[in-house]
Design a protein around this motif. Structure first.
Motif, PDB file in Angstrom:
ATOM      1  N   THR A  17      28.014  56.383  75.627  1.00 51.24           N
ATOM      2  CA  THR A  17      29.333  56.352  76.262  1.00 51.24           C
ATOM      3  C   THR A  17      29.550  55.087  77.080  1.00 51.24           C
ATOM      4  O   THR A  17      30.696  54.677  77.296  1.00 51.24           O
ATOM      5  CB  THR A  17      29.560  57.605  77.135  1.00 51.24           C
ATOM      6  OG1 THR A  17      28.474  57.765  78.053  1.00 51.24           O
ATOM      7  CG2 THR A  17      29.690  58.845  76.266  1.00 51.24           C
ATOM      8  N   SER A  18      28.472  54.445  77.528  1.00 50.24           N
ATOM      9  CA  SER A  18      28.628  53.151  78.208  1.00 50.24           C
ATOM     10  C   SER A  18      29.100  52.090  77.227  1.00 50.24           C
ATOM     11  O   SER A  18      29.995  51.288  77.534  1.00 50.24           O
ATOM     12  CB  SER A  18      27.300  52.736  78.859  1.00 50.24           C
ATOM     13  OG  SER A  18      26.969  53.615  79.920  1.00 50.24           O
ATOM     14  N   CYS A  19      28.520  52.074  76.036  1.00 54.14           N
ATOM     15  CA  CYS A  19      28.978  51.149  74.990  1.00 54.14           C
ATOM     16  C   CYS A  19      30.420  51.443  74.604  1.00 54.14           C
ATOM     17  O   CYS A  19      31.224  50.518  74.391  1.00 54.14           O
ATOM     18  CB  CYS A  19      28.080  51.254  73.758  1.00 54.14           C
ATOM     19  SG  CYS A  19      26.421  50.591  73.983  1.00 54.14           S
ATOM     20  N   ILE A  20      30.750  52.724  74.521  1.00 56.53           N
ATOM     21  CA  ILE A  20      32.119  53.107  74.152  1.00 56.53           C
ATOM     22  C   ILE A  20      33.111  52.663  75.217  1.00 56.53           C
ATOM     23  O   ILE A  20      34.211  52.180  74.898  1.00 56.53           O
ATOM     24  CB  ILE A  20      32.198  54.634  73.919  1.00 56.53           C
ATOM     25  CG1 ILE A  20      31.456  55.005  72.620  1.00 56.53           C
ATOM     26  CG2 ILE A  20      33.641  55.114  73.867  1.00 56.53           C
ATOM     27  CD1 ILE A  20      31.261  56.488  72.420  1.00 56.53           C
ATOM     28  N   LEU A  21      32.751  52.806  76.482  1.00 59.38           N
ATOM     29  CA  LEU A  21      33.644  52.392  77.565  1.00 59.38           C
ATOM     30  C   LEU A  21      33.995  50.903  77.427  1.00 59.38           C
ATOM     31  O   LEU A  21      35.178  50.519  77.486  1.00 59.38           O
ATOM     32  CB  LEU A  21      32.969  52.659  78.924  1.00 59.38           C
ATOM     33  CG  LEU A  21      33.846  52.643  80.182  1.00 59.38           C
ATOM     34  CD1 LEU A  21      33.140  53.356  81.333  1.00 59.38           C
ATOM     35  CD2 LEU A  21      34.220  51.224  80.620  1.00 59.38           C
ATOM     36  N   GLN A  27      39.255  46.853  73.135  1.00 59.79           N
ATOM     37  CA  GLN A  27      40.360  47.181  72.231  1.00 59.79           C
ATOM     38  C   GLN A  27      41.709  47.199  72.939  1.00 59.79           C
ATOM     39  O   GLN A  27      42.745  47.385  72.294  1.00 59.79           O
ATOM     40  CB  GLN A  27      40.114  48.558  71.587  1.00 59.79           C
ATOM     41  CG  GLN A  27      38.816  48.665  70.811  1.00 59.79           C
ATOM     42  CD  GLN A  27      38.684  47.594  69.751  1.00 59.79           C
ATOM     43  OE1 GLN A  27      39.538  47.460  68.886  1.00 59.79           O
ATOM     44  NE2 GLN A  27      37.601  46.809  69.821  1.00 59.79           N
ATOM     45  N   GLY A  28      41.695  47.032  74.272  1.00 59.30           N
ATOM     46  CA  GLY A  28      42.951  46.931  75.005  1.00 59.30           C
ATOM     47  C   GLY A  28      43.384  48.181  75.737  1.00 59.30           C
ATOM     48  O   GLY A  28      44.539  48.294  76.160  1.00 59.30           O
ATOM     49  N   TYR A  29      42.485  49.130  75.927  1.00 57.29           N
ATOM     50  CA  TYR A  29      42.828  50.367  76.632  1.00 57.29           C
ATOM     51  C   TYR A  29      42.406  50.297  78.098  1.00 57.29           C
ATOM     52  O   TYR A  29      41.399  49.658  78.448  1.00 57.29           O
ATOM     53  CB  TYR A  29      42.139  51.569  75.988  1.00 57.29           C
ATOM     54  CG  TYR A  29      42.586  51.860  74.576  1.00 57.29           C
ATOM     55  CD1 TYR A  29      43.728  52.611  74.334  1.00 57.29           C
ATOM     56  CD2 TYR A  29      41.852  51.383  73.486  1.00 57.29           C
ATOM     57  CE1 TYR A  29      44.144  52.882  73.031  1.00 57.29           C
ATOM     58  CE2 TYR A  29      42.260  51.640  72.195  1.00 57.29           C
ATOM     59  CZ  TYR A  29      43.400  52.391  71.968  1.00 57.29           C
ATOM     60  OH  TYR A  29      43.808  52.644  70.683  1.00 57.29           O
ATOM     61  N   ASP A  30      43.160  50.962  78.948  1.00 55.51           N
ATOM     62  CA  ASP A  30      42.715  51.240  80.318  1.00 55.51           C
ATOM     63  C   ASP A  30      41.876  52.513  80.265  1.00 55.51           C
ATOM     64  O   ASP A  30      42.337  53.536  79.726  1.00 55.51           O
ATOM     65  CB  ASP A  30      43.903  51.456  81.254  1.00 55.51           C
ATOM     66  CG  ASP A  30      44.708  50.181  81.457  1.00 55.51           C
ATOM     67  OD1 ASP A  30      44.098  49.101  81.521  1.00 55.51           O
ATOM     68  OD2 ASP A  30      45.949  50.279  81.540  1.00 55.51           O
ATOM     69  N   VAL A  31      40.672  52.454  80.812  1.00 59.47           N
ATOM     70  CA  VAL A  31      39.727  53.563  80.649  1.00 59.47           C
ATOM     71  C   VAL A  31      39.517  54.312  81.964  1.00 59.47           C
ATOM     72  O   VAL A  31      39.179  53.702  82.995  1.00 59.47           O
ATOM     73  CB  VAL A  31      38.366  53.068  80.124  1.00 59.47           C
ATOM     74  CG1 VAL A  31      37.413  54.249  79.925  1.00 59.47           C
ATOM     75  CG2 VAL A  31      38.541  52.300  78.815  1.00 59.47           C
ATOM     76  N   PRO A 148      34.999  52.656  61.690  1.00 59.28           N
ATOM     77  CA  PRO A 148      34.078  51.659  61.121  1.00 59.28           C
ATOM     78  C   PRO A 148      33.878  50.429  62.004  1.00 59.28           C
ATOM     79  O   PRO A 148      32.778  49.894  62.087  1.00 59.28           O
ATOM     80  CB  PRO A 148      34.743  51.291  59.788  1.00 59.28           C
ATOM     81  CG  PRO A 148      35.537  52.507  59.422  1.00 59.28           C
ATOM     82  CD  PRO A 148      36.024  53.066  60.717  1.00 59.28           C
ATOM     83  N   GLU A 149      34.938  49.979  62.676  1.00 63.49           N
ATOM     84  CA  GLU A 149      34.810  48.795  63.535  1.00 63.49           C
ATOM     85  C   GLU A 149      33.795  49.007  64.643  1.00 63.49           C
ATOM     86  O   GLU A 149      33.193  48.050  65.136  1.00 63.49           O
ATOM     87  CB  GLU A 149      36.174  48.429  64.155  1.00 63.49           C
ATOM     88  CG  GLU A 149      37.191  47.901  63.182  1.00 63.49           C
ATOM     89  CD  GLU A 149      37.939  49.011  62.439  1.00 63.49           C
ATOM     90  OE1 GLU A 149      38.819  48.680  61.628  1.00 63.49           O
ATOM     91  OE2 GLU A 149      37.635  50.196  62.678  1.00 63.49           O
ATOM     92  N   PHE A 150      33.626  50.270  65.037  1.00 59.06           N
ATOM     93  CA  PHE A 150      32.638  50.570  66.085  1.00 59.06           C
ATOM     94  C   PHE A 150      31.254  50.804  65.492  1.00 59.06           C
ATOM     95  O   PHE A 150      30.288  50.141  65.854  1.00 59.06           O
ATOM     96  CB  PHE A 150      33.067  51.797  66.891  1.00 59.06           C
ATOM     97  CG  PHE A 150      32.094  52.171  67.981  1.00 59.06           C
ATOM     98  CD1 PHE A 150      32.166  51.561  69.218  1.00 59.06           C
ATOM     99  CD2 PHE A 150      31.103  53.122  67.770  1.00 59.06           C
ATOM    100  CE1 PHE A 150      31.264  51.890  70.229  1.00 59.06           C
ATOM    101  CE2 PHE A 150      30.200  53.461  68.765  1.00 59.06           C
ATOM    102  CZ  PHE A 150      30.287  52.837  69.999  1.00 59.06           C
ATOM    103  N   TYR A 151      31.149  51.743  64.535  1.00 56.36           N
ATOM    104  CA  TYR A 151      29.801  52.101  64.092  1.00 56.36           C
ATOM    105  C   TYR A 151      29.145  51.024  63.219  1.00 56.36           C
ATOM    106  O   TYR A 151      27.922  50.997  63.090  1.00 56.36           O
ATOM    107  CB  TYR A 151      29.758  53.478  63.419  1.00 56.36           C
ATOM    108  CG  TYR A 151      30.489  53.649  62.105  1.00 56.36           C
ATOM    109  CD1 TYR A 151      30.044  53.048  60.932  1.00 56.36           C
ATOM    110  CD2 TYR A 151      31.602  54.478  62.023  1.00 56.36           C
ATOM    111  CE1 TYR A 151      30.690  53.239  59.724  1.00 56.36           C
ATOM    112  CE2 TYR A 151      32.270  54.674  60.816  1.00 56.36           C
ATOM    113  CZ  TYR A 151      31.810  54.052  59.676  1.00 56.36           C
ATOM    114  OH  TYR A 151      32.451  54.246  58.477  1.00 56.36           O
ATOM    115  N   ASN A 152      29.937  50.121  62.641  1.00 61.43           N
ATOM    116  CA  ASN A 152      29.333  49.008  61.909  1.00 61.43           C
ATOM    117  C   ASN A 152      28.807  47.915  62.839  1.00 61.43           C
ATOM    118  O   ASN A 152      28.001  47.077  62.445  1.00 61.43           O
ATOM    119  CB  ASN A 152      30.344  48.382  60.939  1.00 61.43           C
ATOM    120  CG  ASN A 152      30.591  49.276  59.735  1.00 61.43           C
ATOM    121  OD1 ASN A 152      29.725  50.029  59.324  1.00 61.43           O
ATOM    122  ND2 ASN A 152      31.795  49.189  59.176  1.00 61.43           N
TER     123      ASN A 152
END
Length: 361
Positions: A17-21, A27-31, A148-152
């Protein structure tokens, strides 16, 4: 750069989840990072600082322990919920509790997106998302492990698997001692039920004695078998105690129906349908069955095992005089002859027809 919108991320402070954050920010999101305290051993302040350092706009740490027990664990105990005869559903029960709070935060913060770190092969993605869609129908879900853009870009769980395989199996368990290393004397305890579980220091005692460990292969809802290693120390004791007091106080035919409902309830929890109309209906029926399930159960825990020592209840259906071989009471043994003959009618007919069929052949 204009923001794509606000996303509430179910954040754990771990690698995924740290990588995802960070990726969501790229990607341009406010988290908004959301951490749920459901009783796990976690340094929440350290996780907060980590999320902030990674760029989280806000961090919510929500104490959900009371509602987790009252709204989720207790209904599961009442149902004697066990998936495929062995799994006590600890993880599965937690997901709708966490996701419920996640969408509540999303609504309050005006976030149109929620995200999680569940993989594309597991059950948790289903549990999280079915809850989110049920409670926030218009929400949009970002599941990076299905993009795919994430898991690749990442190696997935390979690094974690290599690490796990290099460790001894005993290191996998966090809440329970190896039964071989547990105390050489048992601990006795008493658990009281009165419509709700009243309480007992069962969790610490059960972990101390290595109760509640399982290593199983289970059938995932998504259609594959997987290996699961779980520990549910307190839940194991509660299940044993509740089964005992329930049998002691519940009518035989009601319990038979309730057992079937318990299996259905377990499947609904496992598959992520906590907030479905069918689950609500099953829970209502189970609640009705529990009206007279109250009393105390005495147990002993020792070397990974739970032993029932006794039970007592003002609602007991056990009549010692009725079942005694020494006292006839209101029961006439002669009545059993007719009871047996009536039940034998079906069996006689079945075997008569079988014999007739075999003679024709």
């Amino acid at each position: 750069i204009m923001s794509k919108g606000t996303v509430v991320l179910a954040y754990s402070g771990g690698l995924d989840t740290s990588c995802i954050l960070v990726w969501l920010k790229e990607q341009g999101y406010d988290v908004i990072a959301f951490l749920a305290n459901i009783g796990q051993d976690e340094d929440f302040e350290a996780a907060r600082k980590k999320a902030e350092s990674l760029g989280a706009k806000k961090v919510f740490i929500e104490d959900l322990r009371s509602e987790f027990v009252e709204d989720f664990i207790w209904p599961s105990v009442q149902a004697n919920a066990v998936y495929e005869d062995r799994y006590l559903l600890g993880t599965a029960v937690a997901r709708p509790c966490i996701a419920r709070q996640q969408v509540e935060i999303a609504r309050k913060e005006g976030a149109n997106f929620v995200s999680h770190g569940a993989t594309g092969k597991g059950n948790d993605q289903i549990r999280f998302e079915l809850t989110c869609y049920a409670l926030y129908p218009e929400v949009k879900i970002i599941a990076p492990w299905r993009i795919p853009e994430f898991y690749n870009r990442f190696r997935g769980r390979t690094d974690l698997m290599e690490y796990a395989q290099s460790r001894a199996p005993a290191d996998l368990y966090l809440m329970t001692k190896n039964p071989e290393d547990s105390p050489n004397t048992p601990d006795d305890l008493e658990i009281e039920f009165k419509n709700v579980f009243v309480g007992s220091p069962c969790l610490s005692l059960s972990g101390k004695h290595g109760v509640g460990r399982i290593d199983i292969v289970e059938n995932r809802f998504i259609g594959m078998k997987s290996r699961g290693i779980y520990e549910t120390p307190g839940g194991t004791i509660l299940l044993k105690a509740h089964l005992d007091i329930e049998t002691f106080t519940m009518d035989k035919e009601v319990r038979r129906i309730k057992q079937g409902l318990g299996i259905k309830f377990s499947e609904l929890i496992y598959n992520g349908f906590w907030y479905s109309p069918e689950c609500e209906f099953v829970q209502h029926c189970i609640n009705k069955s529990q009206e007279n399930v109250e009393g105390k159960v005495q147990l002993s825990v020792f070397k990974g095992q739970v032993y029932i020592l006794g039970r007592e209840s003002s609602k007991s259906l056990y009549n010692e005089e009725l079942v005694s071989m020494d006292v006839q009471g209101d029961y006439d043994p002669c009545d059993a002859s007719g009871f047996i003959r009536i039940n034998a009618v079906r069996l006689r007919e079945h075997h008569r027809l079988q014999g007739f069929s075999s003679t024709k052949q």
